[in-house]
Every structure is written in structure tokens, then in C-alpha cells.
Design an enzyme around this catalytic site. Structure first.
Site, mmCIF file in Angstrom:
data_model
loop_
_atom_site.group_PDB
_atom_site.id
_atom_site.type_symbol
_atom_site.label_atom_id
_atom_site.label_comp_id
_atom_site.label_asym_id
_atom_site.label_seq_id
_atom_site.Cartn_x
_atom_site.Cartn_y
_atom_site.Cartn_z
ATOM 1 N N LYS A 188 1.523 8.769 9.776
ATOM 2 C CA LYS A 188 1.778 7.872 8.545
ATOM 3 C C LYS A 188 2.972 8.690 9.206
ATOM 4 O O LYS A 188 3.780 8.917 9.036
ATOM 5 C CB LYS A 188 1.375 8.243 7.941
ATOM 6 C CG LYS A 188 1.393 7.259 6.215
ATOM 7 C CD LYS A 188 0.933 7.212 4.681
ATOM 8 C CE LYS A 188 1.597 6.719 3.768
ATOM 9 N NZ LYS A 188 0.857 7.646 2.395
ATOM 10 N N SER A 228 -1.552 4.502 -0.920
ATOM 11 C CA SER A 228 -0.086 4.287 -0.009
ATOM 12 C C SER A 228 -0.451 4.320 1.715
ATOM 13 O O SER A 228 0.466 4.014 3.037
ATOM 14 C CB SER A 228 0.465 5.130 -0.181
ATOM 15 O OG SER A 228 0.739 6.294 -0.009
ATOM 16 N N SER A 249 -3.550 8.134 -2.484
ATOM 17 C CA SER A 249 -3.572 7.049 -1.483
ATOM 18 C C SER A 249 -4.145 7.556 -0.307
ATOM 19 O O SER A 249 -3.495 7.010 0.806
ATOM 20 C CB SER A 249 -2.413 7.726 -1.344
ATOM 21 O OG SER A 249 -1.523 7.122 -2.190
#
Length: 463
Positions: A80, A155, A179
Site C-alpha cells: 500500500k 482504506s 481498513s
């Protein structure tokens, strides 16, 4: 060559170590798939093609010389953009950090690479990683591989979408309020939130974090298979001196009673009928495998945990957060922070201290409950995956969405591990259930998750 996506991470790594497969072929095939599929999803927003191939060729050469190859040898992974990877911008989905180039890897990534994993791309997130929707001004919008009208979650929405589409076997995600678990749920894959301290993470590019992230934010894996979660956790975990909260706790513990507490409506939540049906299916799958599943009459408080989580995370330095969101001009981040602005203004130093006392009482109650029921089965969310950017529809919608997310928001402040398990995809809409275990017992969480995976089925590659 066998399609790498058809193999588990463990199978793939074993074949690479034995020379049955070449890492360069595995990574080459994965990169080809990224080139074909990712333009339609925008899950991977920073490419790693050249360095991935260099690492694969170096791994093959080392194996040919009889050198050591780790448990993740040749396994394609994604990272990420919130995390440091040397030579890449740690953007956290913002234009403000577009030039924040990392000079060294975050410790979890050092660990993965030390086991032979190869990064094939870096995945998208919302600006500042605040939302359950993945779009930002720098990298654009990530689509759900099952239905472009649904959020891929957030997220770690890029990680969820990439995993579902077969753009890597194991995806790195982060979780402070769901997330990892929500993108896994929304994209129809599996996602593990580890115990805080299990997976070391620190960005030398950005420095130390605030109180909420220090207490509750974790890094962990998403994958299509539960055993890939296990292998990913083993690869990420460990003590690291640059993460002051990392703990060298054993990855497995003594056998726990196979006793499960079913919470169909935690905190008074009224889940969608399909979610309730899948919880009942999950309970029957566990019972058929010899687990005892009960609906206890008295359960510890969970709604208050959500309130404490919001205040420790979003209220701390709220004005600074809101100023940054406005400087970024990100509508989702601004909408969320403005929604909680009045609440944040009401928390002074004394109230903030009281939050820690309330948290301590909640943690104590949950640890006591988990001593009796070492596994809890509950929803991931009260609703099926949200519509894309639904949180931009106004304050009433934001309030509804945050109510629906109660089962995932509460877990971080309690310091517990949890896994989201896909229960299937119907008419392009994924669904799933959540398992929660005692601290440091990810192994027990994954044991239950594998039972459910055997009953629900392993998610296939989308597209």
C-alpha cells in the site's frame, strides 16, 4: 507454465525453491496480468516492473547456486502506498506527499523480502487513509473488480481490488478502523487484522505517528486463501528496533477450546438479511466441524468501543488533520473531519485522559469474555458493500455508514486480532463474516477461518 494465480502462495514458493518454477516466469506472468487488468481497475498506482524482474532473476540465480530461499520465495506481493518502500513515494494518497521518496523499507517489508517475496506494485488508498472508499486527487479512483458501482473498500481498497483480480498473491494493508477487513469484505477476499505489535511498521520518511495510530493501527495481509494470510503474516511479523511497539510474540499458542460466541446483532446493529443468513451459515459450518457455537445472553459492551475509537483517532489533533485535508482539497477527508469537528472541539485534556480509562475497562471486559469464548463470530458490516463514494452524499449518509461499520471500528481499540472471511459473491455483490480472537492468537482466528473457507469456498480470481 501453470498460471501462478491458480496456485496458493505456499505451493508457488515450494515450486520456486525446488526449481520447478522460475521466479522470473512467475513474476513475468503476474506483471503481464497487471498490464492487462489493472488499467481497468486502478488498483496498483505505482509500478515496480523493472525492480521486480531484477529481484526475480537474482532469486533464481541464488537458488541455482544452492543458496537459501525463504518461505515466500518468488511470491508476488503488493504494498500500500501508505508504507515506505525504498525508491518510491510514500504518498498516503495525497498530492502533499507526492515527492516523499522513501530511502529504506518499512520493517514489515524488510521481513517479506527477507523471505523471498517480490513486490510487483504499490496499491491505492484514499487521501490520508480516512475513508471506506478509495479515491484521491493524486492516483485517481480504484474500482471494485466485481462491480464498478460498488466501493472496493478502504482504506486498503487498492489492496483488496488487486487481490481479487489476481494481481499478486498477498497484499499488504493497514487497519485502524477496518481498513484491511472492509476491503477484503467488499472485494470478496480474506483479510487479517493482526494484534497491535505483531507486524512491525515504521515510515522513516514520515516519522512517528499520533496517539490513535500508535494504539490501534496495524499492518497485515489480504489474500484469496486463508493459508496465504497465514504465510503472509509469518513473513511480515517479528521484532524490529525501529518500531517501538513491535513484539517478538510466538505465532502459535496452546490449543484453545473450540467454543464460539455468535453475535448476530452486536451493539444493537440490525444487519442486512443476507449478512444474517451468512452468519447462520457460518455457525452451521463451524458446528459441522465440531465447534460449539452459542449465542450468549450477556456480551461485553461494543458500541462504546466505537465511540472511544473515534475520539482517540479522529479527535486527537483534529484541527491539524482538517487543515491538511483542506490543503489537499480532498472532499472525502474534509466531509469526514467536518462531520466530527464539533465533537472534537468538546474533548479537552481531562476528557482525553478519561478515554484511556474507558478503553482499559473495555479491554478488560473483552479479554474476560474471550477467555470463555475464544472465538467470536460477528458481521464485518451491517450493510452490503457501499455504493462508490456514497459518503459524499451528506452528513446523514456519513452517520449511517459509520453506524453500519460498528463491528469493525470497535475491534482496534480493544487490541484484538480479527479476520474477514468471504462468504460468497451473489449478482456481483460480495459478502462475508468476521472472526475475532484473543490477543496474539491470530493462529486461532485463522484456524476458524479455514473451517469457514472450506464451507464457503475459496474465492476465485475476478476477470
Amino acid at each position: 507454465m501453470t498460471d501462478p494465480a491458480a496456485l496458493s502462495a505456499r505451493e508457488l514458493s515450494d515450486r520456486v525453491r525446488r526449481g520447478v518454477l522460475k521466479a522470473r516466469d512467475v513474476i513475468g506472468a503476474t506483471l503481464d496480468r497487471i498490464d492487462r487488468v489493472n488499467p481497468g481497475l486502478n488498483a496498483i498506482v505505482q509500478g515496480c516492473h523493472d525492480e521486480a524482474m531484477r529481484e526475480a532473476e537474482a532469486l533464481d540465480a541464488r537458488i541455482a547456486r544452492g543458496g537459501e530461499a525463504g518461505a515466500l520465495a518468488g511470491v508476488p506481493v503488493t504494498v500500500k502506498v501508505i508504507a515506505d518502500q525504498a525508491g518510491h513515494a510514500t504518498t498516503n494518497g495525497t498530492t502533499l506527499a507526492r515527492d516523499l521518496i522513501a530511502t529504506r523499507d518499512s520493517p514489515f517489508l524488510r521481513n517479506l523480502r527477507g523471505q523471498g517475496a517480490i513486490v510487483v506494485g504499490r496499491t491505492n488508498c484514499p487521501a490520508f487513509s480516512y475513508r471506506w472508499f478509495t479515491s484521491n486527487r493524486l492516483h485517481g479512483t480504484t474500482l471494485n473488480p466485481h462491480d464498478a458501482g460498488l466501493t472496493p473498500g478502504g482504506s486498503s481498497g487498492g489492496a483488496g481490488a488487486a487481490t481479487a483480480a489476481g494481481l499478486g498473491h498477498i497484499a499488504h494493508g493497514t487497519d485502524i478502523a477496518g481498513s484491511i477487513r472492509y476491503p477484503a469484505y467488499a472485494c470478496g477476499v480474506q483479510g487479517l487484522r493482526p494484534t497491535p505489535g505483531r507486524v512491525p511498521a515504521f515510515n522513516h520518511s514520515g516519522g512517528d505517528r499520533g496517539i490513535g495510530p500508535q494504539l490501534m493501527a496495524v499492518a497485515g495481509p489480504l489474500a484469496r486463501r486463508v493459508d496465504d494470510l497465514r504465510l503472509g503474516l509469518e513473513g511480515m511479523a517479528g521484532y524490529a528496533p525501529d518500531d517501538p511497539w513491535s513484539t517478538p510474540a510466538p505465532l502459535t499458542g496452546p490449543a484453545l477450546p473450540r467454543r464460539v460466541a455468535l453475535m448476530r446483532r452486536p451493539g444493537g446493529l440490525e444487519p442486512h438479511p443476507r449478512i444474517l443468513a451468512d452468519l447462520d451459515r457460518a455457525a452451521e459450518i463451524l458446528r459441522a466441524a465440531g465447534w460449539t457455537v452459542e449465542e450468549p445472553g450477556a456480551v461485553p459492551e461494543i458500541r462504546e468501543a466505537v465511540e472511544v475509537q473515534i475520539d482517540l483517532w479522529l479527535s486527537d489533533e483534529h484541527a491539524v488533520k482538517l487543515a491538511a485535508a483542506r490543503a489537499e482539497d480532498d472532499p472525502g477527508a474534509i466531509a469526514l473531519l467536518e462531520f466530527y469537528a464539533a465533537r472534537a472541539r468538546g474533548i479537552d485534556g481531562a476528557a482525553f485522559g478519561q478515554l484511556f480509562m474507558r478503553r482499559s475497562a473495555l479491554v478488560r471486559a473483552w479479554r474476560g469474555f474471550l477467555a470463555e469464548y475464544p472465538l467470536v463470530l460477528m458481521p464485518v458490516s451491517g450493510e452490503l458493500p457501499f455504493r462508490q463514494d456514497e459518503d459524499l452524499e451528506g452528513p446523514e449518509t456519513i452517520a449511517r455508514l459509520w453506524r453500519a461499520q460498528l463491528p469493525q471500528i470497535a475491534i482496534p481499540v480493544l487490541g484484538l486480532p480479527a479476520v474477514s472471511v468471504c462468504s460468497g459473491v451473489e449478482n456481483g455483490v460480495p459478502c462475508g463474516v468476521q472472526l475475532v480472537a484473543p490477543p496474539w492468537r491470530e493462529d486461532h482466528c485463522l484456524l476458524g477461518a479455514e473451517v469457514l473457507e472450506a464451507g464457503f469456498g475459496v474465492p476465485g480470481v475476478v476477470g
